[in-house]
Design a protein around this motif. Structure first.
Motif, mmCIF file in Angstrom:
data_model
loop_
_atom_site.group_PDB
_atom_site.id
_atom_site.type_symbol
_atom_site.label_atom_id
_atom_site.label_comp_id
_atom_site.label_asym_id
_atom_site.label_seq_id
_atom_site.Cartn_x
_atom_site.Cartn_y
_atom_site.Cartn_z
ATOM 1 N N UNK A 199 0.872 -1.170 0.000
ATOM 2 C CA UNK A 199 0.000 0.000 0.000
ATOM 3 C C UNK A 199 0.910 1.222 0.000
ATOM 4 N N UNK A 200 0.781 2.037 -1.028
ATOM 5 C CA UNK A 200 1.668 3.185 -1.177
ATOM 6 C C UNK A 200 1.012 4.457 -0.658
ATOM 7 N N UNK A 201 1.830 5.284 -0.050
ATOM 8 C CA UNK A 201 1.422 6.620 0.390
ATOM 9 C C UNK A 201 0.113 6.581 1.183
ATOM 10 N N UNK A 202 0.090 5.742 2.215
ATOM 11 C CA UNK A 202 -1.130 5.547 3.007
ATOM 12 C C UNK A 202 -1.106 6.464 4.221
ATOM 13 N N UNK A 203 -2.149 7.246 4.388
ATOM 14 C CA UNK A 203 -2.207 8.220 5.485
ATOM 15 C C UNK A 203 -3.151 7.791 6.609
ATOM 16 N N UNK A 204 -3.817 6.670 6.472
ATOM 17 C CA UNK A 204 -4.771 6.227 7.492
ATOM 18 C C UNK A 204 -4.104 5.393 8.570
ATOM 19 N N UNK A 205 -4.919 4.838 9.441
ATOM 20 C CA UNK A 205 -4.466 3.943 10.498
ATOM 21 C C UNK A 205 -4.218 2.562 9.899
ATOM 22 N N UNK A 206 -3.112 1.935 10.238
ATOM 23 C CA UNK A 206 -2.769 0.623 9.703
ATOM 24 C C UNK A 206 -3.849 -0.410 10.034
ATOM 25 N N UNK A 207 -4.524 -0.257 11.165
ATOM 26 C CA UNK A 207 -5.595 -1.189 11.529
ATOM 27 C C UNK A 207 -6.721 -1.198 10.491
ATOM 28 N N UNK A 208 -6.898 -0.107 9.773
ATOM 29 C CA UNK A 208 -7.922 -0.054 8.731
ATOM 30 C C UNK A 208 -7.629 -1.027 7.596
ATOM 31 N N UNK A 209 -6.367 -1.434 7.463
ATOM 32 C CA UNK A 209 -5.965 -2.421 6.458
ATOM 33 C C UNK A 209 -5.893 -3.816 7.088
ATOM 34 N N UNK A 210 -5.290 -3.903 8.262
ATOM 35 C CA UNK A 210 -5.045 -5.199 8.899
ATOM 36 C C UNK A 210 -6.350 -5.897 9.286
ATOM 37 N N UNK A 211 -7.308 -5.184 9.828
ATOM 38 C CA UNK A 211 -8.555 -5.815 10.275
ATOM 39 C C UNK A 211 -9.323 -6.457 9.108
ATOM 40 N N UNK A 212 -9.469 -5.820 7.957
ATOM 41 C CA UNK A 212 -10.096 -6.528 6.828
ATOM 42 C C UNK A 212 -9.308 -7.768 6.379
ATOM 43 N N UNK A 213 -7.981 -7.708 6.442
ATOM 44 C CA UNK A 213 -7.178 -8.882 6.082
ATOM 45 C C UNK A 213 -7.445 -10.008 7.069
ATOM 46 N N UNK A 214 -7.475 -9.688 8.359
ATOM 47 C CA UNK A 214 -7.743 -10.715 9.374
ATOM 48 C C UNK A 214 -9.143 -11.300 9.213
ATOM 49 N N UNK A 215 -10.118 -10.460 8.878
ATOM 50 C CA UNK A 215 -11.478 -10.980 8.684
ATOM 51 C C UNK A 215 -11.532 -11.881 7.449
ATOM 52 N N UNK A 216 -10.783 -11.556 6.404
ATOM 53 C CA UNK A 216 -10.713 -12.401 5.216
ATOM 54 C C UNK A 216 -10.054 -13.742 5.560
ATOM 55 N N UNK A 217 -8.962 -13.691 6.310
ATOM 56 C CA UNK A 217 -8.267 -14.919 6.710
ATOM 57 C C UNK A 217 -9.170 -15.837 7.523
ATOM 58 N N UNK A 218 -9.990 -15.256 8.381
ATOM 59 C CA UNK A 218 -10.882 -16.042 9.225
ATOM 60 C C UNK A 218 -11.809 -16.916 8.372
ATOM 61 N N UNK A 219 -12.229 -16.407 7.223
ATOM 62 C CA UNK A 219 -13.147 -17.135 6.342
ATOM 63 C C UNK A 219 -12.397 -17.981 5.316
ATOM 64 N N UNK A 220 -11.433 -17.400 4.629
ATOM 65 C CA UNK A 220 -10.793 -18.067 3.501
ATOM 66 C C UNK A 220 -9.602 -18.963 3.883
ATOM 67 N N UNK A 221 -9.008 -18.742 5.042
ATOM 68 C CA UNK A 221 -7.889 -19.551 5.524
ATOM 69 C C UNK A 221 -8.161 -19.946 6.983
#
Length: 154
Positions: A54-76
């Motif tokens: 993710x380039x030039x990201x100004x938000x909170x990292x949790x805004x990216x990590x939490x969707x990844x974790x929710x995806x992992x919970x279902x797909x992995x």
């Protein structure tokens, strides 16, 4: 490698800043492996270390990590929490980062021989059915061959 596209789409749908600027999310597979079995069986498993940048990201990292974790919970669902996800970040200025996240995923491919040729199926675990907490339940008991509804209020 449908899981990579599925993960990317999930992130774009759930991270507002990336939904507005999808070009800021770069996706790569680095050093993927294919596990297969000798013989006539062509089914195999992909092991994919997916690199999300993710380039030039100004938000909170949790805004990216939490969707990844929710995806992992279902797909992995059987993934190892200690070894599935790692990240690096570079502070560009006081307001933005370049973030590199590695997510280790697998994708099972079942190959069957048919009269028409090969049938190839990529197996992606489906989201579990969620229980509706407001649902009304009715139990039907068969008492000596008689079927009667039994109310849950008694």
């Amino acid at each position: 490698m449908r899981k990579l596209a599925d993960l990317r789409n999930h992130i774009l749908a759930n991270v507002p800043a990336l939904k507005k600027n999808p070009d800021k999310l770069l996706t790569f597979i680095e050093d993927g492996n294919i596990e297969f079995w000798q013989g006539t069986n062509l089914s195999h498993n992909y092991t994919l270390p997916v690199r999300l940048i993710v380039t030039d990201y100004a938000g909170d990292v949790d805004e990216i990590i939490i969707p990844i974790l929710s995806w992992l919970m279902v797909r992995e669902p059987g993934s190892d929490p200690q070894n599935t996800i790692s990240f690096e970040a570079e502070l560009l200025n006081n307001n933005s980062y370049d973030i590199s996240i590695t997510v280790n995923i697998t994708e099972r491919v079942i190959v069957k021989t048919t009269e028409a040729g090969l049938d190839v199926e990529h197996v992606l675990p489906e989201p579990p059915l969620e229980m509706n907490s407001d649902a009304q339940w009715q139990i039907i008991a068969d008492l000596h061959g008689l079927t009667e509804p039994v109310d849950g209020d008694d």
